[in-house]
Design a protein around this motif. Sequence first.
Motif, PDB file in Angstrom:
ATOM      1  N   THR A   1     -33.619   1.232  10.864  1.00 25.33           N
ATOM      2  CA  THR A   1     -34.514   0.246  10.245  1.00 25.33           C
ATOM      3  C   THR A   1     -33.855  -1.119  10.050  1.00 25.33           C
ATOM      4  N   LEU A   2     -32.604  -1.257  10.518  1.00 24.39           N
ATOM      5  CA  LEU A   2     -31.894  -2.531  10.316  1.00 24.39           C
ATOM      6  C   LEU A   2     -32.561  -3.677  11.083  1.00 24.39           C
ATOM      7  N   PRO A   3     -32.927  -4.734  10.406  1.00 26.04           N
ATOM      8  CA  PRO A   3     -33.447  -5.888  11.146  1.00 26.04           C
ATOM      9  C   PRO A   3     -32.289  -6.634  11.820  1.00 26.04           C
ATOM     10  N   ARG A   4     -32.597  -7.320  12.919  1.00 24.56           N
ATOM     11  CA  ARG A   4     -31.540  -8.033  13.649  1.00 24.56           C
ATOM     12  C   ARG A   4     -31.712  -9.538  13.500  1.00 24.56           C
ATOM     13  N   ASP A   5     -30.605 -10.243  13.690  1.00 28.09           N
ATOM     14  CA  ASP A   5     -30.675 -11.700  13.809  1.00 28.09           C
ATOM     15  C   ASP A   5     -31.536 -12.042  15.024  1.00 28.09           C
ATOM     16  N   TRP A   6     -32.251 -13.142  14.987  1.00 30.30           N
ATOM     17  CA  TRP A   6     -32.912 -13.611  16.210  1.00 30.30           C
ATOM     18  C   TRP A   6     -32.817 -15.124  16.274  1.00 30.30           C
ATOM     19  N   VAL A   7     -32.716 -15.605  17.472  1.00 29.99           N
ATOM     20  CA  VAL A   7     -32.662 -17.053  17.673  1.00 29.99           C
ATOM     21  C   VAL A   7     -33.484 -17.386  18.904  1.00 29.99           C
TER      22      VAL A   7
ATOM     23  N   THR B   1     -46.359   0.359  -9.152  1.00 32.61           N
ATOM     24  CA  THR B   1     -45.681  -0.804  -8.560  1.00 32.61           C
ATOM     25  C   THR B   1     -45.578  -0.687  -7.030  1.00 32.61           C
ATOM     26  N   ALA B   2     -45.969   0.463  -6.493  1.00 35.07           N
ATOM     27  CA  ALA B   2     -46.029   0.581  -5.027  1.00 35.07           C
ATOM     28  C   ALA B   2     -47.066  -0.382  -4.455  1.00 35.07           C
ATOM     29  N   ARG B   3     -47.932  -0.945  -5.308  1.00 38.41           N
ATOM     30  CA  ARG B   3     -48.884  -1.951  -4.817  1.00 38.41           C
ATOM     31  C   ARG B   3     -48.148  -3.186  -4.298  1.00 38.41           C
ATOM     32  N   PHE B   4     -46.969  -3.483  -4.864  1.00 39.40           N
ATOM     33  CA  PHE B   4     -46.277  -4.706  -4.441  1.00 39.40           C
ATOM     34  C   PHE B   4     -44.798  -4.507  -4.150  1.00 39.40           C
ATOM     35  N   SER B   5     -44.301  -3.274  -4.203  1.00 34.73           N
ATOM     36  CA  SER B   5     -42.882  -3.116  -3.866  1.00 34.73           C
ATOM     37  C   SER B   5     -42.663  -1.875  -3.012  1.00 34.73           C
ATOM     38  N   SER B   6     -41.490  -1.788  -2.454  1.00 35.69           N
ATOM     39  CA  SER B   6     -41.210  -0.755  -1.448  1.00 35.69           C
ATOM     40  C   SER B   6     -40.058   0.137  -1.866  1.00 35.69           C
ATOM     41  N   ALA B   7     -40.005   1.286  -1.235  1.00 38.81           N
ATOM     42  CA  ALA B   7     -38.878   2.198  -1.438  1.00 38.81           C
ATOM     43  C   ALA B   7     -37.575   1.477  -1.085  1.00 38.81           C
ATOM     44  N   LEU B   8     -36.504   1.884  -1.745  1.00 42.58           N
ATOM     45  CA  LEU B   8     -35.197   1.278  -1.483  1.00 42.58           C
ATOM     46  C   LEU B   8     -34.840   1.451   0.003  1.00 42.58           C
ATOM     47  N   SER B   9     -34.332   0.388   0.588  1.00 41.96           N
ATOM     48  CA  SER B   9     -34.001   0.447   2.018  1.00 41.96           C
ATOM     49  C   SER B   9     -32.941  -0.611   2.301  1.00 41.96           C
ATOM     50  N   VAL B  10     -32.534  -0.713   3.551  1.00 43.29           N
ATOM     51  CA  VAL B  10     -31.542  -1.734   3.908  1.00 43.29           C
ATOM     52  C   VAL B  10     -32.031  -3.137   3.533  1.00 43.29           C
ATOM     53  N   HIS B  11     -33.351  -3.332   3.578  1.00 44.63           N
ATOM     54  CA  HIS B  11     -33.897  -4.671   3.291  1.00 44.63           C
ATOM     55  C   HIS B  11     -33.536  -5.153   1.894  1.00 44.63           C
ATOM     56  N   HIS B  12     -33.345  -4.213   0.982  1.00 41.69           N
ATOM     57  CA  HIS B  12     -32.998  -4.598  -0.393  1.00 41.69           C
ATOM     58  C   HIS B  12     -31.564  -5.094  -0.513  1.00 41.69           C
ATOM     59  N   PHE B  13     -30.782  -4.890   0.524  1.00 42.18           N
ATOM     60  CA  PHE B  13     -29.381  -5.323   0.470  1.00 42.18           C
ATOM     61  C   PHE B  13     -29.094  -6.437   1.461  1.00 42.18           C
ATOM     62  N   LEU B  14     -30.140  -7.001   1.986  1.00 37.51           N
ATOM     63  CA  LEU B  14     -30.003  -8.064   2.978  1.00 37.51           C
ATOM     64  C   LEU B  14     -30.745  -9.299   2.508  1.00 37.51           C
ATOM     65  N   ARG B  15     -30.294 -10.440   2.956  1.00 36.50           N
ATOM     66  CA  ARG B  15     -31.064 -11.665   2.792  1.00 36.50           C
ATOM     67  C   ARG B  15     -31.270 -12.228   4.192  1.00 36.50           C
TER      68      ARG B  15
ATOM     69  N   VAL C   1     -24.956   0.809   4.981  1.00 35.03           N
ATOM     70  CA  VAL C   1     -25.499   0.558   6.320  1.00 35.03           C
ATOM     71  C   VAL C   1     -25.902  -0.909   6.455  1.00 35.03           C
ATOM     72  N   ALA C   2     -26.392  -1.500   5.374  1.00 31.30           N
ATOM     73  CA  ALA C   2     -26.791  -2.911   5.427  1.00 31.30           C
ATOM     74  C   ALA C   2     -25.585  -3.817   5.629  1.00 31.30           C
ATOM     75  N   GLY C   3     -24.387  -3.296   5.325  1.00 34.53           N
ATOM     76  CA  GLY C   3     -23.184  -4.092   5.536  1.00 34.53           C
ATOM     77  C   GLY C   3     -22.601  -4.687   4.266  1.00 34.53           C
ATOM     78  N   VAL C   4     -23.019  -4.185   3.114  1.00 32.54           N
ATOM     79  CA  VAL C   4     -22.471  -4.656   1.832  1.00 32.54           C
ATOM     80  C   VAL C   4     -20.966  -4.382   1.814  1.00 32.54           C
ATOM     81  N   SER C   5     -20.158  -5.391   1.442  1.00 31.68           N
ATOM     82  CA  SER C   5     -18.699  -5.181   1.574  1.00 31.68           C
ATOM     83  C   SER C   5     -18.119  -4.309   0.473  1.00 31.68           C
ATOM     84  N   GLU C   6     -18.715  -4.360  -0.721  1.00 35.35           N
ATOM     85  CA  GLU C   6     -18.134  -3.550  -1.792  1.00 35.35           C
ATOM     86  C   GLU C   6     -19.256  -2.850  -2.556  1.00 35.35           C
ATOM     87  N   VAL C   7     -19.178  -1.514  -2.585  1.00 38.81           N
ATOM     88  CA  VAL C   7     -20.181  -0.722  -3.298  1.00 38.81           C
ATOM     89  C   VAL C   7     -19.457   0.063  -4.387  1.00 38.81           C
TER      90      VAL C   7
END
Length: 385
Positions: free
Chosen positions: A64-70, A323-337, A110-116
Amino acid sequence: MLRDVRAGGDSAVRRYASLLDDADLDTLEVPEAELEAAWDDTPDDLKQALQLAARRITEFHEATLPRDWVDLSGGLGELVRPLERVGLYAPGGTAAYPSTVLMTAIPARVAGVSEVVLATPRRGQEPLNSTVLAAARIAGVDAVYQVGGVPAIGALAYGTETIRKVDKICGPGNVFVAYAKRMVQGQVDIDGVFGPTETILLADESANPVFCAADLIAQAEHDPMASAILVTDSQNLIYTVEAELDGQITERQGCIVLVDDFTEAIAVANHIAPEHLCLMVANPWAWAGQVRNAGGLFLGEFSPEVMGDYIAGPSHVMPTGGTARFSSALSVHHFLRTMPVVGLSLQRFTDLGAAAVRIAEAEGLPGHAGAVQARLDHIAAMQTR
Ligand code: HSO
Ligand code: ZN
């Protein structure tokens, strides 16, 4: 407590550990020897089960990891960047779930967080939950702190001499922990404020009543506030499930709803937006498209929520209380910007500049107009040369 920890650092955390948990902490970090001993104490078959779960959680989140795109020709792109540091909270006592350590730490890794890092309370002289520590090791947690409750949230949010400030705090806790997370939100990000767990089973005539009852009981087991709801269009199923339940669920935890047809059943679920929605129907994939609001969707009689709790792959940290109306299960997206990137060519700039100038003028911002116009003029001068 948060204010004290912010001002007093380690010594405030120590003071509260002794006050609240009767724990006399030499070090805030769990000693290496105890981590080793916990690992050695964990039976091999349990380690293997946790490792299998970890592999599946890793694979799901990698997929489910999103990729950079250019897009070089358009001069636009989006770069994906992980958070730097994440703090996980694992409650003590009976709510210390090794599965939750995997389900929060692995998506971050998996999202690539350096320190957990993980914080979990030390209670008096009691040993820490060795399976929680083993799970932390399997998940690749970098440090485990033996601090709990509100002070732990403060330490992760503000930092102390030994605990580095994190960018995001995740994981369940009691009501005090939940409110502490809400209070530090803004200072750091949080995964959410979770209420008691909920499950809705949507079942038709074809559902196996033994499985339905077992799933309702599994859900109700979490705590007296957990809710387990069966919604069905089959009066017959209600009789058989009730017979199976045999009073094992209290009224406070559960209810059974009779609806006219399955379309109405789906409408009930969408209205409640439950944390877990399980479709126990003949052709669950055919109904999945109608589901709008649920933390997680479990399809068919061999995908009970419990498989999602432990081993299926997605994180079991899911939005509760509607709150599932406006939020999602924890995933890689929560650790990425995501970071949008603008790199316009001269040609693109020339094509778009006048429109930008026009909008700047309408906003009464001549400096903005000028920043574009200066370039347009420069380009025009170059071209006439
Ligand atoms: N069902 C819980 C997760 C869990 N169940 C952990 C067992 N252990 C979250 O909704
Ligand atoms: Zn569960």
